[in-house]
Design a protein around this motif. Structure first.
Motif, PDB file in Angstrom:
ATOM      1  N   UNK A   1      57.722   9.940  33.778  1.00  0.00           N
ATOM      2  CA  UNK A   1      58.026   9.978  34.678  1.00  0.00           C
ATOM      3  C   UNK A   1      59.098   8.904  35.689  1.00  0.00           C
ATOM      4  N   UNK A   2      57.988   8.259  35.937  1.00  0.00           N
ATOM      5  CA  UNK A   2      58.930   6.273  37.138  1.00  0.00           C
ATOM      6  C   UNK A   2      59.748   6.220  35.306  1.00  0.00           C
ATOM      7  N   UNK A   3      59.687   6.077  34.290  1.00  0.00           N
ATOM      8  CA  UNK A   3      60.512   5.055  33.433  1.00  0.00           C
ATOM      9  C   UNK A   3      62.034   6.207  33.660  1.00  0.00           C
ATOM     10  N   UNK A   4      61.964   7.527  33.546  1.00  0.00           N
ATOM     11  CA  UNK A   4      63.224   8.449  33.654  1.00  0.00           C
ATOM     12  C   UNK A   4      63.854   7.889  35.316  1.00  0.00           C
ATOM     13  N   UNK A   5      63.163   7.640  36.018  1.00  0.00           N
ATOM     14  CA  UNK A   5      63.453   7.331  37.286  1.00  0.00           C
ATOM     15  C   UNK A   5      63.842   5.887  37.873  1.00  0.00           C
ATOM     16  N   UNK A   6      63.460   5.047  36.572  1.00  0.00           N
ATOM     17  CA  UNK A   6      64.005   3.338  37.010  1.00  0.00           C
ATOM     18  C   UNK A   6      65.023   3.816  36.029  1.00  0.00           C
ATOM     19  N   UNK A   7      65.329   4.573  34.371  1.00  0.00           N
ATOM     20  CA  UNK A   7      66.186   3.953  34.061  1.00  0.00           C
ATOM     21  C   UNK A   7      67.063   5.148  33.941  1.00  0.00           C
ATOM     22  N   UNK A   8      67.483   5.714  34.902  1.00  0.00           N
ATOM     23  CA  UNK A   8      68.986   6.813  35.536  1.00  0.00           C
ATOM     24  C   UNK A   8      68.498   7.865  34.861  1.00  0.00           C
ATOM     25  N   UNK A   9      67.414   8.055  34.045  1.00  0.00           N
ATOM     26  CA  UNK A   9      67.279   9.413  33.226  1.00  0.00           C
ATOM     27  C   UNK A   9      67.192  10.903  33.522  1.00  0.00           C
ATOM     28  N   UNK A  10      67.680  12.263  33.352  1.00  0.00           N
ATOM     29  CA  UNK A  10      67.474  13.315  34.107  1.00  0.00           C
ATOM     30  C   UNK A  10      66.130  14.074  34.566  1.00  0.00           C
ATOM     31  N   UNK A  11      65.193  13.362  35.466  1.00  0.00           N
ATOM     32  CA  UNK A  11      63.648  13.727  34.611  1.00  0.00           C
ATOM     33  C   UNK A  11      63.704  15.144  34.253  1.00  0.00           C
ATOM     34  N   UNK A  12      64.506  16.193  34.433  1.00  0.00           N
ATOM     35  CA  UNK A  12      64.653  17.633  33.895  1.00  0.00           C
ATOM     36  C   UNK A  12      64.118  17.941  32.836  1.00  0.00           C
ATOM     37  N   UNK A  13      64.636  16.823  32.343  1.00  0.00           N
ATOM     38  CA  UNK A  13      64.918  16.867  30.775  1.00  0.00           C
ATOM     39  C   UNK A  13      63.801  16.556  29.846  1.00  0.00           C
ATOM     40  N   UNK A  14      62.581  16.280  30.656  1.00  0.00           N
ATOM     41  CA  UNK A  14      60.962  16.648  30.742  1.00  0.00           C
ATOM     42  C   UNK A  14      60.787  17.414  30.484  1.00  0.00           C
ATOM     43  N   UNK A  15      61.200  18.604  31.291  1.00  0.00           N
ATOM     44  CA  UNK A  15      60.919  19.573  31.421  1.00  0.00           C
ATOM     45  C   UNK A  15      61.484  20.448  31.623  1.00  0.00           C
ATOM     46  N   UNK A  16      61.322  20.936  29.661  1.00  0.00           N
ATOM     47  CA  UNK A  16      62.147  21.839  29.232  1.00  0.00           C
ATOM     48  C   UNK A  16      61.803  23.091  29.192  1.00  0.00           C
ATOM     49  N   UNK A  17      61.885  24.346  29.064  1.00  0.00           N
ATOM     50  CA  UNK A  17      61.101  25.611  29.388  1.00  0.00           C
ATOM     51  C   UNK A  17      60.514  26.472  28.115  1.00  0.00           C
ATOM     52  N   UNK A  18      61.585  25.298  26.907  1.00  0.00           N
ATOM     53  CA  UNK A  18      60.599  25.585  25.580  1.00  0.00           C
ATOM     54  C   UNK A  18      59.581  24.755  25.528  1.00  0.00           C
ATOM     55  N   UNK A  19      59.272  23.449  25.997  1.00  0.00           N
ATOM     56  CA  UNK A  19      57.978  22.691  25.962  1.00  0.00           C
ATOM     57  C   UNK A  19      57.231  23.187  26.693  1.00  0.00           C
ATOM     58  N   UNK A  20      57.498  23.688  27.727  1.00  0.00           N
ATOM     59  CA  UNK A  20      56.101  24.449  28.858  1.00  0.00           C
ATOM     60  C   UNK A  20      55.916  25.700  28.151  1.00  0.00           C
ATOM     61  N   UNK A  21      56.461  26.040  27.320  1.00  0.00           N
ATOM     62  CA  UNK A  21      56.002  27.711  27.323  1.00  0.00           C
ATOM     63  C   UNK A  21      55.025  26.774  25.242  1.00  0.00           C
ATOM     64  N   UNK A  22      54.909  26.033  25.065  1.00  0.00           N
ATOM     65  CA  UNK A  22      54.620  25.595  24.362  1.00  0.00           C
ATOM     66  C   UNK A  22      53.173  25.130  24.686  1.00  0.00           C
TER      67      UNK A  22
END
Length: 545
Positions: free
Chosen positions: A170-191
């Motif tokens: 998460x800090x890496x995504x914030x630092x590089x400007x990547x969307x944090x929400x991409x780390x939490x796709x619903x399919x990933x959370x379901x898995x």
């Protein structure tokens, strides 16, 4: 790489299980293999819910094939380390080329902490495999695979796995400007839910107190209170980290002086990799530092970042990166190890065998470290990259080959194998004793804290009433000593003077070390009622050894 892999496994079965952790984990796995209950772990016949299922099940599966041995108990940790090496080889090869892949794997295999826990029946190598997979998959944009790895990590050591990974990505995504929400796709959370919830719900059905225990007691209170007696100063990890990541931490930090430039260019694609490695170390390390519970192995999941950092530094800066600094550090460390034979601290509580094994081990390892300094610097000056890499690698790869006698001495000191005839613990429970006996051990205890299980200690009153429970009243040993319905050996802690005096007045001393003492066996009295009508300190088959 092959030599490093052999070194990781060298003499893996050549020393006893070390109490408390190895002995306890091996016994849980042995009971699981024997009962074939791969759902709820048990220790001494009682539910052991302090840790999840993955490592116990893996070790139990190996024991089902190889039998209950030290090798079977430790083999899953070794295999998890090999798998972590393969992951690093895969990632570095994709980023920096084939040679870099092998270098990353070699660097991880020849660090101090990965070596130590590749050879221990403890969860942390398996946890590191899963957290490494999750972080690398997140970086590669494979969030679903990352959450699957996170699920297995959670079933290995609990919710701490989520913190270690998310505090890196998460800090890496914030630092590089990547969307944090991409780390939490619903399919990933379901898995993640699909991996973790079935076991969690199944255990909760059997033990309704489990959710409260795991989230409140084992997670929140462990992190925020000192009730687990693992508190340490704020600076606890500062001296541990350089030793844990030695020797590859030196080239890994070669470019640390350019941190400001890296931060300014954080939105550039070239900054993504170094920022990932930086975030992988700094933010989880800060979390572990603030955590009230501290142990050296907690930083093992950070070691892959140092292996990749060293690889990237050598690839981008050249083989000579930081070799002068390393040569100085290695020379000082080597001379210190050689001199250890002269200034071994007297207050250390060591057995005679340990005192005899330390000097030759220290001298041999010290000479290897001095040779390493020469090879690393000479290889850099002559532009022979493989010579420098070999110089780094030989330091840790040599440890299993030169430390055999020392490990055997430590194993005899830290294991309960020497008193494996004991069957009734008097306010004492050597964790590896049931493993070497091949059956649970009765314990006369007031709190059950001797079993080193926070769960059993918290619910000991409940489990005392279970038919065949090994938990006896604190004074039950006196009745067993006086009446002796069956031949019984008693084991007490070495510093319990009152109990040892009472036992020593009635029974011969069988075995003793710095931790435990065994007395007995007592002899049944002619007028003692038959064992079937008398309380027995041992479940099922009585106290006979």
């Amino acid at each position: 790489m092959l030599v490093a892999a052999v070194a990781l496994a060298w003499n893996l079965r050549g020393y006893r299980l070390l109490d408390p952790d190895e002995g306890r984990n091996a016994e849980v796995a042995r009971e699981m293999a024997q009962s074939r209950d791969y759902l709820v772990p048990h220790l001494d016949g009682l539910p052991y819910l302090d840790k999840p299922i993955v490592y116990f099940a893996a070790s139990a599966g190996v024991m089902a094939l190889l039998g209950p041995t030290e090798l079977a108990a430790r083999l899953p940790a070794y295999l998890a380390t090999l798998a972590t090496i393969a992951l690093l080889v895969w990632f570095a090869r994709r980023r920096w080329g084939e040679d870099a892949g092998w270098l990353a794997g070699l660097a991880y295999a020849t660090m101090v902490l990965p070596l130590a826990y590749a050879r221990a029946a403890i969860f942390d190598s398996t946890l590191t495999l899963c957290t490494t997979a999750a972080i690398l998959f997140f970086f590669e944009g494979r969030a679903i695979a990352a959450w699957a790895a996170l699920g297995v990590a959670t079933l290995t050591k609990g919710p701490i796995a989520l913190a270690l990974v998310l505090f890196a990505v998460v800090p890496h995504a914030l630092a590089t400007g990547s969307p944090v929400r991409r780390l939490f796709p619903w399919r990933g959370l379901a898995v993640f839910a699909l991996v973790t919830l079935p076991w969690f719900l199944a255990v909760t059905l059997r033990h309704p107190e489990f959710p409260s225990y795991v989230f409140v007691r084992e997670t929140f209170q462990r992190m925020t209170t000192s009730s687990f007696h693992r508190t340490a100063p704020f600076w606890y990890y500062l001296p541990i980290l350089p030793v844990a990541a030695f020797p590859w931490i030196v080239p890994a930090l070669a470019g640390v002086g350019r941190a400001r430039d890296l931060w300014r260019a954080r939105r550039e694609p070239a900054a993504r990799e170094p920022l990932l490695l930086t975030s992988w170390v700094i933010v989880p390390l800060l979390f572990l530092t603030l955590n009230q519970s501290k142990l050296p192995q907690y930083v093992l999941p950070l070691m892959p970042a140092f292996a990749l950092g060293a690889t990237r530094s050598i690839v981008t800066r050249g083989i000579g990166a930081a070799t002068r600094a390393y040569a100085v550090i290695a020379l000082v460390a080597g001379m210190g190890l050689v001199a250890l034979t002269r200034w071994l601290p007297a207050p250390l509580d060591l057995t005679p065998a340990e005192k005899a094994a330390i000097p030759p081990t220290a001298v041999a390892l010290g000479l290897v470290v001095l040779l390493s300094a020469v090879l690393v610097r000479d290889g850099a000056l002559r532009g022979i990259g493989r010579l420098t890499i070999a110089g780094y690698a030989i330091v840790v790869a040599a440890i299993p080959f030169v430390s055999g006698p020392l490990l055997a001495a430590v194993g005899e000191d830290r294991s309960s194998a020497a008193v494996a005839g004991a069957v009734l613990g008097v306010a004492a429970f050597p964790p590896s004793l049931p493993f070497y006996l091949g059956r649970p051990v009765a314990v006369a205890t007031a709190t059950a804290s001797e079993l080193t299980s926070n769960y059993i200690a918290q619910y000991h009153e409940q489990y005392r009433t279970v038919p065949g429970s090994p938990l006896l009243p604190a004074g039950a040993w006196r009745e067993a000593l006086a009446r002796c319905p069956l031949p019984t050996v008693f084991v007490a802690t070495a510093n319990n003077r009152d109990v040892r005096a009472a036992l020593g007045a009635a029974l011969p001393l069988l075995a003793a070390d710095n931790h435990y003492a065994a007395y007995g066996p007592c002899r049944p009295h002619p007028l003692t009622p038959d064992a079937k009508s008398s309380p027995s300190p041992q479940r099922g088959e009585g106290a006979g050894g």
